[in-house]
Design an enzyme around this catalytic site. Structure first.
Site, short mmCIF file in Angstrom:
data_model
loop_
_atom_site.label_atom_id
_atom_site.label_comp_id
_atom_site.label_asym_id
_atom_site.label_seq_id
_atom_site.Cartn_x
_atom_site.Cartn_y
_atom_site.Cartn_z
N HIS A 57 0.88 -1.27 0.06
CA HIS A 57 -0.07 -0.04 -0.11
C HIS A 57 0.78 1.45 -0.03
CE1 HIS A 57 -3.91 -1.87 0.67
NE2 HIS A 57 -3.36 -2.73 1.31
N ASP A 68 0.32 -5.67 5.67
CA ASP A 68 -0.80 -6.24 4.83
C ASP A 68 -0.81 -6.06 3.57
OD1 ASP A 68 -1.31 -3.39 5.38
OD2 ASP A 68 -3.25 -3.79 4.60
N GLU A 69 -1.32 -7.26 2.69
CA GLU A 69 -1.58 -7.20 1.35
C GLU A 69 -0.38 -6.62 0.53
OE1 GLU A 69 -6.36 -6.56 1.56
OE2 GLU A 69 -5.21 -4.79 1.27
N VAL A 70 0.74 -7.39 0.68
CA VAL A 70 1.86 -7.20 -0.10
C VAL A 70 1.73 -7.84 -1.53
CG1 VAL A 70 4.63 -7.23 -0.49
CG2 VAL A 70 3.54 -7.11 1.94
#
Lengths: 564, 564
Positions: free
Chosen positions: B288, B356-358
């Site tokens: 992100h 999170d969410e790489v």
């Protein structure tokens, strides 16, 4: 030919021909006719729907015809609105209002050319009657030199108000240099609405809204160029309207604080008039009437347990109908229609009497109703409903009003075994399948579109794009299109009150506003709308209307209101 | 024994034993002990969770123990708060604040008995450090005669602030007679929170919020007795935090107006401190991170098209990660951690670094990363992420901070083929399945519950009942419950900005606030909560916080804020 010369002629003509439609003159201007030093100046010569300008025209809803250029005109700190219609208080108030809304900053004198000192508001008619089809057309002319000022020309004060709103959206402030300015001059705008009836319905029964909130709501409607506030004032949950004839009726309000006094009601109607908004009151009958019975128990059918929570056994929803066998039901219903249609009350010709979702199961539980039906030789609950509804319709017609009813009335009168016809005066408001309009218009009824998908704003899964893409005229035969008066987006208030009203209604109602004002023919319509819509939201935020973000994800780019 | 006598003794003890836990004394009071003229006066003698009082105790969140009676005490127009801790500016400000919030009307002197002239605020500790586990307990005593005044007793100023909030909810105004009053005296309240970490996360990247709105948001959290503002400050969409070390980082903001200056940040932290709210900053990394790259392009992986709209080809969502092979990524990430954890910045020990969410697909497209992995002998993208995250975690630990990370970090370190262990200092924030807490606590990690169902408030279909019914400790072994620090409800801002923030967050976050403060054991818990919750909403509306209606349909009865 030099642009300036054309404009001098043009403004001369306009200035001396107030009220004469000058479209013919304007239409003579072609893209190739107007150029300065070989550059094409006007970047739009066709209907605004069909061309994607390289420049964004930040006007919502999109005007019918727009021509504009590349010159910035600066507004003098001594700028003023003037008018030929000096006697109109409505116009005077609107001019003052927009002056205050536009000029919120201290501005400097610009030393250069192209200074605008004045905009003349030229109105032809003194008639300020607000009825279906009242004239809202207007034209705006802003010269690129500023010398000759600008003009808003309209048939009525209401057209002038619509023009002022457009102008508001054209004027910007340069925070670095402290000038008010109009970019992209010269401007020629010729505008009028697509449909005569463009409304938002608000339910003030499930939650109460203060008079101040309703007034702000009406203002927000006018900023959108809506022209109808459909006031779903009462329902089973509460009856907040004071009646002088039936003073106990407000016993059905939420509390003694949550009532609209006669003075409040008149104040709301007057406020709406000053914004060019018709107030169409709805008193839903014979269904959704539980609150009537708090003060007058005899109007409700027997055999349901009285409970303030409105959780009676007979219907699955809280929509206890009036007892149509009770004499008092007629006395009160007809009396309310007479009172609220009195000379000093709702002077708008449309009056809504609901007619939706009559819970026959409540009647079935009541011996009194069943006995009455036998005595009157009424063989079905449908006929019993018709018996009542005909009386209400006739009462309205006798009062010189146009009854508006939800689609249930159309379907009831047309259902099998029913020979009685729905009187032709009734306007049918559709709220399920929009294709029902094919039938209603085929049968000659004037029709309003409010299909719950996508026009019911209590559905959180409806986004603005869905609302925008809905075309109310779809499928209707061209010859019958004149019967489609427009539509209304509806805000039911089970989950809404003043805390979240504006963020729930807007931006989605923006989409309805443009669809009903402007003929959208662009196949990629939401792309066409989005940047203007984002800007329009800022125009509302600037005026304290808390419209929610319109993005389906996060903003696309730094076009937030801050960076405008 | 006469009640008055008991209270005299009681207040004598209290007045002379500040800071001594007086629970033992209070517990001596039994329902049958206290009566006047044969009537039982105290209507609650047990934990407030397990009894359904005939009287509604309008306090939210419900205090741990409440005893009250039937006497109304009137508040003198000369009423004042006094305190032993006269040196504390924090307490002084809180007393002034609540005085102004409570006493908004002109009131009259009551000529009768039971007049309250003073409430003493007795605080034991001068320590105003805000860290996980800071003491928020308080006790309130209001005599039924008023003669001896009232007392709020607390370990810290923050406990006193929680007590003042409770008191705010106990004091009412009689509009007919123009008295301030406390009904149902005497009152004995002993209160402390169930969990030490009770927060709301707000995302200021997808939409920007002004400092004033964030300050109001913090106030609303304090009214709910939350104690953490988890500030998800940056994301791919914008980087609004000014950095003195990396001044170009705010090139990734939405606009030059939508930036928090260093002064703004300090102002927010200070404001939160005055309300007893810890500000836990999140700088999400390495995922992100697209916005970082506007000012510092070398931190982003190669091979995605730069586009302000954040619609790069590599991930499906706009969550371009940092290029972990780029030296600049480490310089900037570690530098930001150092700067924002500096002495005059975020002094709260918890600091969130996301994790999170790489989007590995973005790395896969970049030759630079793939080559670097070969050189460094890193065999998987998971290992590459761990390589970076370990550096960030170590940096925080070195700075004396406690790293908080989304569950992805826990799952990443625990995934197959990974031998590296997640450092035990990391607090894991769960946002998918709440039952993951069984694993995280089994493995010894401190844990926060933020399951997207029902704690993500961007989901419009989550209602307050669902939030209220969610029990964060479900399934966790009793011995490991101490590792569950609490939870946070999360407001992601794709569709939210200042226009609808408060109506989106509240009332649903009210439910989280009570669940995390109070042990709810009542099986019919939402019925227990609803009337108090409706009243609490009014308490927020009165202070300008636009919490939405909580009803799943329309209100049940005329218990609107108007009729209070």
């Amino acid at each position: 030919m030099k642009l300036k010369f054309i404009f001098l002629i043009l403004f001369f003509i306009i200035g001396n021909s107030i009220g004469i439609k000058i479209s013919k003159e304007i239409n003579k201007i072609k893209l190739n006719d107007i150029s300065i030093d070989g550059e094409i100046l006007l970047n739009k010569s066709s209907d605004s729907s069909s061309s994607q300008s390289s420049k964004i025209i930040n006007i919502w809803p999109m005007p019918k015809k727009v021509l504009n250029g590349d010159i910035t005109v600066y507004i003098s700190p001594h700028f003023q609105f003037t008018t030929n219609l000096t006697k109109s208080t409505t116009l005077k108030k609107a001019m003052d209002r927009y002056y205050k809304l536009i000029f919120t900053e201290d501005s400097k004198s610009h030393s250069g050319i192209s200074i605008l000192n004045e905009i003349k508001i030229l109105v032809k008619s003194e008639d300020e009657t607000l009825q279906i089809g009242f004239d809202e057309s207007y034209e705006i002319y802003i010269d690129d030199s500023g010398d000759d000022g600008g003009k808003i020309i309209a048939e009525t004060v209401y057209g002038a108000i619509r023009g002022l709103e457009t102008l508001y959206q054209m004027i910007g402030f340069d925070y670095q240099r402290e000038y008010y300015q109009i970019k992209h001059c010269p401007w020629i705008i010729q505008d009028s609405p697509r449909y005569p009836h463009r409304g938002v319905m608000l339910d003030t029964s499930r939650h109460f809204y203060s008079v101040d909130v309703l007034k702000e709501f009406i203002e927000a409607l006018a900023y959108n160029k809506f022209n109808v506030f459909h006031w779903h004032a009462v329902d089973s949950q509460s009856f907040p309207l004071t009646s002088t004839t039936f003073p106990k009726i407000t016993k059905g309000s939420w509390s003694s604080q949550e009532i609209y006094s006669t003075r409040d009601i008149k104040e709301i109607i007057q406020h709406a008039k000053e914004y060019g908004i018709r107030v169409e009151l709805e008193i839903d009958m014979p269904g959704h009437a539980y609150s009537w019975g708090i003060g007058y128990p005899s109007v409700l059918p027997a055999n349901f347990s009285h409970s303030i929570q409105c959780q009676q056994p007979c219907p699955t929803e809280c929509n206890i109908p009036l007892d149509v066998s009770s004499k008092e039901s007629y006395v009160i219903a007809m009396g309310l229609l007479e009172e609220f249609n009195g000379a000093s009350m709702f002077n708008e010709s449309f009056f809504h009497i609901g007619g939706d979702e009559v819970a026959y199961s409540c009647w079935n539980n009541s011996l009194r109703i069943v006995d009455w039906m036998k005595r009157e030789n009424i063989s079905s609950f449908q006929d019993a409903a018709i018996f009542f509804e005909i009386k209400a319709i006739e009462q309205l017609i006798q009062l010189g009003k146009t009854p508006v009813m939800w689609e249930d009335a159309y379907l009831l009168f047309g259902s099998s075994g029913i020979t009685e016809k729905l009187p032709e005066e009734v306007v049918v408001q559709i709220y399920h399948d929009p294709l029902l309009a094919l039938n209603t218009t085929r049968d000659g009824y004037k029709t309003l579109q409010s299909p719950y998908w996508p026009y019911y704003l209590d559905n959180p899964s409806v986004d603005w794009e869905k609302v925008y893409e809905f075309e109310p005229s779809n499928g209707i035969h061209e010859k019958r299109l004149r019967l489609l008066l427009g539509g209304e987006t509806c805000m039911w208030s089970e989950l809404v009150d003043a805390s979240n009203l504006f963020a729930k209604v807007f931006p989605r109602a923006f989409a309805t506003a443009e669809r009903l004002w402007f003929s959208i023919e662009n196949s990629n319509s939401t792309t066409f709308a989005k940047p203007r819509l984002e800007r329009f939201r800022c125009f509302l935020l600037e005026r304290g209307i808390g419209a929610a973000p319109l993005n389906s994800t996060s903003p696309d780019d730094p076009n937030s209101c801050y960076s405008s």
